[in-house]
Design a protein around this motif. Structure first.
Motif: not given
Length: 214
Positions: A13, A114, A116
């Motif tokens: 990420d 992850g 979001g």
């Protein structure tokens, strides 16, 4: 499909998501000749304090594909970097990725990274029979759903109310654009963290064009 998707490699990420959220109302509609993404432009802190009134929540991810995102700005930026890098790696080995392939990999990135964020992805494949528009809804858990139209973000219910009363997926590009923009505007009237104009992306066999409208 499974073996080819492995060519995208692992998930990285690249950054920590920030607390700045995009609100938000995003809409996608697939028509007979092309597809449209529309999004409001407001960003907020914690979904309450408006921090920016000119955020672009739609970004191209391929020659004829783009995503609209809701969630944290930092998470969206990291996701976009990852998806573009994996798409380039795929295309070096297999040629142009279909919209379905991009959506599937986007879902895997969301599930494992992850970030979001929630996403709507739209694009157009060029085939022997002509352009084939497509829309995919990708939820924050990474689920991928092909659909003719979709809305996401804090203004979802309001946008769906506008879409379900007016959308014509067989309509002209101008008609589906008007419908998508109208849905974002309708949601912005009642959703406190959506507003400040609309960004619209037009997707066709010729590519992606993005414009800010009042």
């Amino acid at each position: 499909m499974r073996s080819e998707l492995e060519e995208f490699g692992g998930i990285d990420d690249g950054t920590e998501p920030t607390g700045i959220e995009t609100g938000t109302t995003i809409v996608a509609v697939a028509g007979s000749e092309g597809a449209v993404l529309a999004a409001d432009r407001r960003a907020s802190l914690g979904g309450r304090l408006v921090t920016n009134r000119s955020v672009r929540k739609i970004e191209p991810v391929a020659e004829r594909a783009a995503v609209a995102f809701s969630g944290t700005v930092g998470g969206a930026q990291a996701f976009l970097r990852g998806l573009r890098a994996h798409r380039r790696r795929y295309e070096q080995r297999h040629g142009e990725a279909s919209v379905e392939t991009i959506a599937t990999v986007a879902g895997r990135l969301i599930a494992e990274g992850g970030f979001g964020v929630g996403l709507l992805l739209a694009g157009v494949d060029r085939g022997e029979s002509g352009p084939t528009p497509a829309v995919y809804e990708i939820d924050p858990a990474g689920g991928v759903l092909a659909t003719e139209y979709a809305a996401s973000g804090s203004g979802t219910q309001l946008a769906y109310g506008a879409l379900e009363g007016s959308v014509d997926t067989g309509g002209t590009p101008e008609a589906i654009e008007e419908t998508a923009i109208g849905a974002v505007r309708a949601a912005s009237e009642r959703d406190a963290v959506s507003g400040d104009g609309v960004t619209v992306a037009r997707l066709s066999g010729a590519g992606v064009s993005i414009e800010e409208v009042a």
